[in-house]
Design an enzyme around this catalytic site. Structure first.
Site, PDB file in Angstrom:
ATOM      1  N   LYS A  83      -8.123   0.582  -6.832  1.00  0.00           N
ATOM      2  CA  LYS A  83      -7.814   1.779  -6.043  1.00  0.00           C
ATOM      3  C   LYS A  83      -6.887   2.681  -6.853  1.00  0.00           C
ATOM      4  O   LYS A  83      -5.820   2.246  -7.309  1.00  0.00           O
ATOM      5  CB  LYS A  83      -7.102   1.336  -4.760  1.00  0.00           C
ATOM      6  CG  LYS A  83      -7.597   2.000  -3.516  1.00  0.00           C
ATOM      7  CD  LYS A  83      -6.936   1.334  -2.327  1.00  0.00           C
ATOM      8  CE  LYS A  83      -7.254   2.065  -1.074  1.00  0.00           C
ATOM      9  NZ  LYS A  83      -6.520   1.492   0.067  1.00  0.00           N
TER      10      LYS A  83
HETATM   11  C1  E4P Z   1      -7.486   2.866   2.954  1.00  0.00           C
HETATM   12  O1  E4P Z   1      -7.985   2.227   2.055  1.00  0.00           O
HETATM   13  C2  E4P Z   1      -6.053   2.791   3.337  1.00  0.00           C
HETATM   14  O2  E4P Z   1      -5.570   1.488   3.098  1.00  0.00           O
HETATM   15  C3  E4P Z   1      -5.802   3.056   4.785  1.00  0.00           C
HETATM   16  O3  E4P Z   1      -6.963   3.341   5.521  1.00  0.00           O
HETATM   17  C4  E4P Z   1      -4.614   3.916   5.021  1.00  0.00           C
HETATM   18  O4  E4P Z   1      -4.550   4.278   6.345  1.00  0.00           O
HETATM   19  P1  E4P Z   1      -3.222   4.577   7.157  1.00  0.00           P
HETATM   20  O5  E4P Z   1      -3.186   6.043   7.391  1.00  0.00           O
HETATM   21  O6  E4P Z   1      -3.410   3.803   8.437  1.00  0.00           O
HETATM   22  O7  E4P Z   1      -2.055   4.066   6.362  1.00  0.00           O
END
Ligand code: E4P
Length: 216
Positions: A83
């Site tokens: 990522k």
């Molecule tokens: C995606 O890969 C992220 O880990 C995640 O969806 C972040 O979302 P949040 O806004 O709930 O932190």
């Protein structure tokens, strides 16, 4: 449509897996920070537990740092997807990793042009954060729609991974639009199966069946 679970919690991953609902996992530094164990042992265990892609996030801010971290992360399992944050240095890292055959998930995507740049750099996935956009009175699902249109117009292979999902409606809309993947927190995933009419209907059936067996 693929379902990923958005967690670094092994119990949640195992339970969701038991329902046969999990095609992959996404983690991030915040999700890792919620767990007690060392992040390395979590990453290794998650990769071993899940057959599908597991996103593990880099924290470096230069392309060189990100590429070096990515090469360490892929050692946790053959299913690792690295990522990378949607910043200019991140695009450089994606290009270089993509050229080496390493899968990437470009995260923190908040505009159609960011998604287009990530796709051109060779990203495997782009992650539009719909809940965070809704949270500032913008339209997260409109972003998903725009990205899908752009990718379809030009035949990009990059998959749209809908992230920051807050409620089932996000998932229904993503599925209707044809998004490739949604990543959902465990509690949101579990809420999909529930409906008050299912519970009420089951209660009636069981009560009526007691009348049938009461006659025996
Ligand atoms: C995606 O890969 C992220 O880990 C995640 O969806 C972040 O979302 P949040 O806004 O709930 O932190």
């Amino acid at each position: 449509m693929e379902f990923f679970i958005d967690t670094a919690n092994l119990d949640e991953i195992r339970e969701a897996k038991a329902y046969g609902l999990i095609d992959g996992v996404t983690t991030n530094p915040t999700l890792m920070a919620r767990e007690k164990d060392d992040w390395r042992s979590i990453a290794k265990a998650v990769c071993a537990e899940v057959d599908g892609p597991v996103s593990l996030e880099v924290v470096g801010l230069t392309a060189e740092e990100m590429v070096a971290e990515a090469k360490a992360l892929v050692a946790f399992g053959s299913n690792v997807v690295v990522k990378i944050p949607m910043i200019p240095e991140g695009l450089k890292a994606v290009r270089s990793l993509s050229d080496e055959g390493i899968h990437t998930n470009v995260t923190l995507v908040f505009s159609p042009l960011q998604a287009l740049l990530a796709a051109k750099a060779g990203a495997t996935y782009v992650s539009p954060f719909v809940g965070r956009l809704d949270g500032i009175a913008q339209d997260g699902m409109q972003l998903v729609h725009d990205i899908l249109t752009i990718f379809n117009n030009y035949g990009f292979a990059t998959k749209v991974l809908v992230a920051s999902v807050r409620h089932p409606r996000h998932v229904v809309d993503a599925a209707t639009m044809g998004a490739h993947v949604v990543t959902v927190p465990f509690n949101v995933l579990m809420s999909f199966a529930k409906h008050p009419l299912t519970d009420a209907g089951l209660e009636t059936f069981l009560a009526d069946w007691k009348k049938v067996t009461g006659k025996e």
